[in-house]
Motif scaffolding. Structure first.
Motif, PDB file in Angstrom:
ATOM      1  N   MET A   1      51.531  55.326  53.662  1.00  0.00           N
ATOM      2  CA  MET A   1      51.592  54.578  52.430  1.00  0.00           C
ATOM      3  C   MET A   1      51.815  55.521  51.268  1.00  0.00           C
ATOM      4  O   MET A   1      51.244  56.598  51.209  1.00  0.00           O
ATOM      5  N   THR A   2      52.600  55.053  50.368  1.00  0.00           N
ATOM      6  CA  THR A   2      52.833  55.868  49.183  1.00  0.00           C
ATOM      7  C   THR A   2      51.693  55.661  48.185  1.00  0.00           C
ATOM      8  O   THR A   2      50.872  54.751  48.317  1.00  0.00           O
ATOM      9  N   GLY A   3      51.664  56.518  47.198  1.00  0.00           N
ATOM     10  CA  GLY A   3      50.616  56.435  46.186  1.00  0.00           C
ATOM     11  C   GLY A   3      50.670  55.134  45.413  1.00  0.00           C
ATOM     12  O   GLY A   3      49.645  54.565  45.037  1.00  0.00           O
ATOM     13  N   LEU A   4      51.891  54.631  45.173  1.00  0.00           N
ATOM     14  CA  LEU A   4      52.036  53.380  44.442  1.00  0.00           C
ATOM     15  C   LEU A   4      51.465  52.211  45.232  1.00  0.00           C
ATOM     16  O   LEU A   4      50.766  51.355  44.675  1.00  0.00           O
ATOM     17  N   GLU A   5      51.721  52.164  46.542  1.00  0.00           N
ATOM     18  CA  GLU A   5      51.194  51.085  47.375  1.00  0.00           C
ATOM     19  C   GLU A   5      49.675  51.095  47.401  1.00  0.00           C
ATOM     20  O   GLU A   5      49.044  50.041  47.351  1.00  0.00           O
ATOM     21  N   VAL A   6      49.088  52.265  47.463  1.00  0.00           N
ATOM     22  CA  VAL A   6      47.629  52.375  47.469  1.00  0.00           C
ATOM     23  C   VAL A   6      47.065  51.884  46.137  1.00  0.00           C
ATOM     24  O   VAL A   6      46.068  51.146  46.108  1.00  0.00           O
ATOM     25  N   ARG A   7      47.685  52.272  45.031  1.00  0.00           N
ATOM     26  CA  ARG A   7      47.199  51.819  43.718  1.00  0.00           C
ATOM     27  C   ARG A   7      47.332  50.317  43.562  1.00  0.00           C
ATOM     28  O   ARG A   7      46.436  49.660  43.030  1.00  0.00           O
ATOM     29  N   GLN A   9      47.390  48.042  45.994  1.00  0.00           N
ATOM     30  CA  GLN A   9      46.398  47.406  46.852  1.00  0.00           C
ATOM     31  C   GLN A   9      45.003  47.498  46.241  1.00  0.00           C
ATOM     32  O   GLN A   9      44.238  46.535  46.268  1.00  0.00           O
ATOM     33  N   THR A  10      44.655  48.637  45.689  1.00  0.00           N
ATOM     34  CA  THR A  10      43.355  48.807  45.057  1.00  0.00           C
ATOM     35  C   THR A  10      43.217  47.896  43.855  1.00  0.00           C
ATOM     36  O   THR A  10      42.190  47.232  43.669  1.00  0.00           O
ATOM     37  N   TRP A  11      44.246  47.839  43.041  1.00  0.00           N
ATOM     38  CA  TRP A  11      44.225  47.003  41.846  1.00  0.00           C
ATOM     39  C   TRP A  11      44.155  45.530  42.221  1.00  0.00           C
ATOM     40  O   TRP A  11      43.391  44.759  41.641  1.00  0.00           O
ATOM     41  N   PHE A  12      44.941  45.129  43.214  1.00  0.00           N
ATOM     42  CA  PHE A  12      44.940  43.743  43.658  1.00  0.00           C
ATOM     43  C   PHE A  12      43.594  43.369  44.264  1.00  0.00           C
ATOM     44  O   PHE A  12      43.074  42.281  44.019  1.00  0.00           O
ATOM     45  N   GLY A  13      43.010  44.267  45.038  1.00  0.00           N
ATOM     46  CA  GLY A  13      41.688  44.018  45.628  1.00  0.00           C
ATOM     47  C   GLY A  13      40.620  43.839  44.567  1.00  0.00           C
ATOM     48  O   GLY A  13      39.775  42.950  44.652  1.00  0.00           O
ATOM     49  N   ALA A  14      40.656  44.663  43.541  1.00  0.00           N
ATOM     50  CA  ALA A  14      39.694  44.536  42.442  1.00  0.00           C
ATOM     51  C   ALA A  14      39.901  43.229  41.683  1.00  0.00           C
ATOM     52  O   ALA A  14      38.932  42.567  41.294  1.00  0.00           O
ATOM     53  N   ALA A  15      41.144  42.832  41.485  1.00  0.00           N
ATOM     54  CA  ALA A  15      41.430  41.582  40.780  1.00  0.00           C
ATOM     55  C   ALA A  15      40.928  40.376  41.572  1.00  0.00           C
ATOM     56  O   ALA A  15      40.357  39.444  40.996  1.00  0.00           O
ATOM     57  N   VAL A  16      41.112  40.400  42.873  1.00  0.00           N
ATOM     58  CA  VAL A  16      40.630  39.301  43.716  1.00  0.00           C
ATOM     59  C   VAL A  16      39.103  39.236  43.663  1.00  0.00           C
ATOM     60  O   VAL A  16      38.521  38.149  43.574  1.00  0.00           O
ATOM     61  N   GLU A  17      38.433  40.386  43.693  1.00  0.00           N
ATOM     62  CA  GLU A  17      36.966  40.398  43.615  1.00  0.00           C
ATOM     63  C   GLU A  17      36.472  39.863  42.284  1.00  0.00           C
ATOM     64  O   GLU A  17      35.474  39.133  42.225  1.00  0.00           O
ATOM     65  N   VAL A  18      37.159  40.189  41.196  1.00  0.00           N
ATOM     66  CA  VAL A  18      36.763  39.695  39.872  1.00  0.00           C
ATOM     67  C   VAL A  18      36.930  38.176  39.807  1.00  0.00           C
ATOM     68  O   VAL A  18      36.025  37.459  39.356  1.00  0.00           O
ATOM     69  N   VAL A  19      38.068  37.666  40.262  1.00  0.00           N
ATOM     70  CA  VAL A  19      38.313  36.222  40.232  1.00  0.00           C
ATOM     71  C   VAL A  19      37.317  35.493  41.144  1.00  0.00           C
ATOM     72  O   VAL A  19      36.763  34.453  40.773  1.00  0.00           O
ATOM     73  N   TYR A  20      37.072  36.043  42.316  1.00  0.00           N
ATOM     74  CA  TYR A  20      36.135  35.438  43.276  1.00  0.00           C
ATOM     75  C   TYR A  20      34.729  35.358  42.686  1.00  0.00           C
ATOM     76  O   TYR A  20      34.079  34.314  42.754  1.00  0.00           O
TER      77      TYR A  20
END
Length: 133
Positions: A1-7, A9-20
């Motif tokens: 995975m490239t650095g952009l994909e990791v960022r 995924q991390t950002w999307f995961g945090a956003a889902v946790e906030v909305v949840y």
């Protein structure tokens, strides 16, 4: 995975946790506020929905800052609604057996049932081991 994909995924995961977590707190606080407002003569009026949203924001922020378990939060929401159904049945049965005069649209028994459901779910999920795990 490239650095952009990791960022991403991390950002999307945090956003889902906030909305949840936001919607979990709104789901739990809105019935409590609405039933309580109706049971006590509507002192809050139209402020119920904004207060529920505020509870969602404050709860979400506190939840994210304390790094709590999202599994426990999900169990709490499910337990609250499950215990709500059980407490409505129990309180309705008690009112029926004791033959207390309750109006057909009286929200106070539902408010008491929801309050007991929140206490029950808190005890089930957050005191000691998670009974639902």
């Amino acid at each position: 995975m490239t650095g952009l994909e990791v960022r991403v995924q991390t950002w999307f995961g945090a956003a889902v946790e906030v909305v949840y977590s936001f919607f979990s707190f709104v789901l739990v606080s809105f019935p409590f506020l609405a039933l309580g407002d109706d049971a006590f003569g509507e002192p809050l009026g139209v402020a119920v929905a904004p207060l529920a949203l505020l509870a969602g924001v404050v709860g979400m922020a506190a939840f994210r800052l304390q790094d709590r378990s999202f599994e426990h939060l999900g169990h709490f929401v499910v337990a609250a609604f499950g215990a709500g159904v059980v407490w409505v049945i129990v309180l309705t049965s008690m009112l029926y057996v004791t033959d207390l005069p309750i109006g057909p649209r009286d929200p106070f028994p539902l408010f008491v049932a929801w309050t007991l459901a929140l206490g029950t779910s808190l005890a089930l999920v957050y005191r000691g081991e998670d009974a639902l795990a």
